[in-house]
Scaffold this active site. Structure first.
Site, mmCIF file in Angstrom:
data_model
loop_
_atom_site.group_PDB
_atom_site.id
_atom_site.type_symbol
_atom_site.label_atom_id
_atom_site.label_comp_id
_atom_site.label_asym_id
_atom_site.label_seq_id
_atom_site.Cartn_x
_atom_site.Cartn_y
_atom_site.Cartn_z
ATOM 1 C CG ASP A 17 100.038 -24.665 -50.503
ATOM 2 O OD1 ASP A 17 101.176 -24.966 -50.927
ATOM 3 O OD2 ASP A 17 99.202 -25.509 -50.139
ATOM 4 C CG HIS A 34 109.032 -22.480 -55.474
ATOM 5 N ND1 HIS A 34 107.893 -22.606 -54.721
ATOM 6 C CD2 HIS A 34 109.637 -23.701 -55.450
ATOM 7 C CE1 HIS A 34 107.813 -23.851 -54.248
ATOM 8 N NE2 HIS A 34 108.857 -24.531 -54.684
ATOM 9 C CG LEU A 128 102.464 -3.316 -46.274
ATOM 10 C CD1 LEU A 128 101.168 -3.526 -47.058
ATOM 11 C CD2 LEU A 128 103.511 -4.285 -46.832
HETATM 12 C C1 IPE Z 1 102.827 -24.307 -46.222
HETATM 13 O O1 IPE Z 1 102.690 -24.983 -47.430
HETATM 14 C C2 IPE Z 1 104.131 -23.568 -46.175
HETATM 15 C C3 IPE Z 1 104.290 -22.451 -47.111
HETATM 16 C C4 IPE Z 1 103.390 -21.981 -47.924
HETATM 17 C C5 IPE Z 1 105.572 -21.816 -47.068
HETATM 18 P P1 IPE Z 1 103.080 -26.519 -47.571
HETATM 19 O O2 IPE Z 1 102.818 -26.866 -48.995
HETATM 20 O O3 IPE Z 1 104.455 -26.764 -47.077
HETATM 21 O O4 IPE Z 1 102.033 -27.232 -46.610
HETATM 22 P P2 IPE Z 1 101.597 -28.757 -46.545
HETATM 23 O O5 IPE Z 1 102.837 -29.581 -46.495
HETATM 24 O O6 IPE Z 1 100.801 -29.053 -47.779
HETATM 25 O O7 IPE Z 1 100.751 -28.851 -45.319
HETATM 26 C C1 IPE Z 2 104.127 -23.129 -51.560
HETATM 27 O O1 IPE Z 2 103.913 -23.852 -52.705
HETATM 28 C C2 IPE Z 2 105.547 -22.636 -51.446
HETATM 29 C C3 IPE Z 2 106.343 -23.320 -50.433
HETATM 30 C C4 IPE Z 2 105.911 -24.210 -49.602
HETATM 31 C C5 IPE Z 2 107.734 -22.972 -50.372
HETATM 32 P P1 IPE Z 2 104.171 -25.418 -52.758
HETATM 33 O O2 IPE Z 2 105.572 -25.633 -53.235
HETATM 34 O O3 IPE Z 2 103.818 -26.066 -51.507
HETATM 35 O O4 IPE Z 2 103.158 -25.844 -53.907
HETATM 36 P P2 IPE Z 2 102.280 -27.167 -53.958
HETATM 37 O O5 IPE Z 2 101.438 -27.182 -52.728
HETATM 38 O O6 IPE Z 2 103.233 -28.320 -54.015
HETATM 39 O O7 IPE Z 2 101.464 -26.995 -55.210
HETATM 40 MG MG MG Z 3 102.063 -26.829 -50.797
#
Ligand code: IPE
Ligand code: IPE
Ligand code: MG
Length: 242
Positions: A17, A34, A128
């Site tokens: 995240d 990303h 792995l």
């Molecule tokens: C969780 O992150 C999903 C992934 C890392 C793929 P999110 O950014 O979607 O989670 P929330 O919405 O903050 O809980």
């Molecule tokens: C996690 O990073 C990746 C996915 C959920 C696909 P985020 O896109 O949620 O990044 P933040 O949380 O908005 O910084």
């Molecule tokens: Mg996020």
């Protein structure tokens, strides 16, 4: 500082995240975060191989991430397809067995084909196993397992339900890491993480490097996993009266 291989967790799971915030801080579009996240995943896979981790399970796209703007969702799909075609040979060379975990039917034919091909091409690798949770939700996983049991007319027990979960072949994670500062599961491995050690890092995923990984592993090594028992009951306990 690296950690002795005998104490390294066998199975690490990561909620990757913080990509969007990493990009926003640099005045870049979220998709740039990303893309950088894929680079960090590549390095993390290699670091896990070097440390003797057997299974790495990563959360790449949740059941709830469809709620994001359409261009971000399609950008994430494109990144997955591009990363697989670019990295497949290197993954094969490194002995990585790729498995995709999640509901496939909602994905486009193009994405589904890429996943199937990557799984097929890496199926004999043993160094792995990389489980990529893509269109995954812990609740979906439990429901599909329960539906499979019902369809087969099997009785519902912890063991039978566990066997039907999408991650059964690779076992439960020993350590669940979440980067990006949030302290929640966001519908990740809800059943499987019942006895995992949890580690939350403020580091945004695109900044998660080898040092950050070693901090997580060191934290894991310092924990006492009691599984409901007392310290004294654990194997190797030197103080049976505690
Ligand atoms: C969780 O992150 C999903 C992934 C890392 C793929 P999110 O950014 O979607 O989670 P929330 O919405 O903050 O809980
Ligand atoms: C996690 O990073 C990746 C996915 C959920 C696909 P985020 O896109 O949620 O990044 P933040 O949380 O908005 O910084
Ligand atoms: Mg996020």
């Amino acid at each position: 500082m690296a950690v002795a291989s005998e104490s390294v967790p066998r199975h690490i799971a990561i909620v990757m995240d913080g990509n969007g915030r990493w990009a926003s801080k640099r005045f870049l579009p979220r998709i740039a975060g990303h893309k950088q996240g894929v680079e960090v995943l590549k390095r993390t896979v290699r670091s896990c191989v070097q440390r003797g981790v057997a299974v790495l399970t990563v959360f790449a796209f949740s059941s709830e991430n469809w709620k994001r703007p359409a261009d971000e969702v399609s950008g994430l799909m494109d990144i997955m397809v591009a990363a697989l075609s670019r990295e497949l040979n290197a993954l094969k060379k490194d002995g990585v067995h790729l498995q995709f975990i999640g509901e496939r039917e909602a994905l486009s034919q193009r994405v589904q084909q890429c996943l199937v091909e990557a799984e097929r091409e890496t199926s004999s690798n043993r160094t792995l196993t990389l489980n990529v949770c893509f269109n995954y939700g812990g609740r979906w996983d439990i429901v599909q397992a329960a539906q499979a049991l019902a369809a087969a007319g099997e009785s519902i027990t912890e063991a039978s339900l566990s066997r039907r979960l999408s991650t059964f072949a690779t076992g439960d994670p020993d350590l669940v890491v979440r980067t990006g500062g949030e302290m929640r599961m966001s519908n990740f491995l809800l059943w499987q993480a019942a006895y995992s050690e949890l580690y939350f890092s403020d580091v945004l995923w695109p900044d998660f490097d080898e040092t950050a990984l070693d901090h997580a592993i060191q934290a894991y090594v310092s924990r006492e996993r009691r599984f409901g028992m007392t310290s004294a009951q654990l194997p190797g306990s030197s103080n049976p009266r505690v």
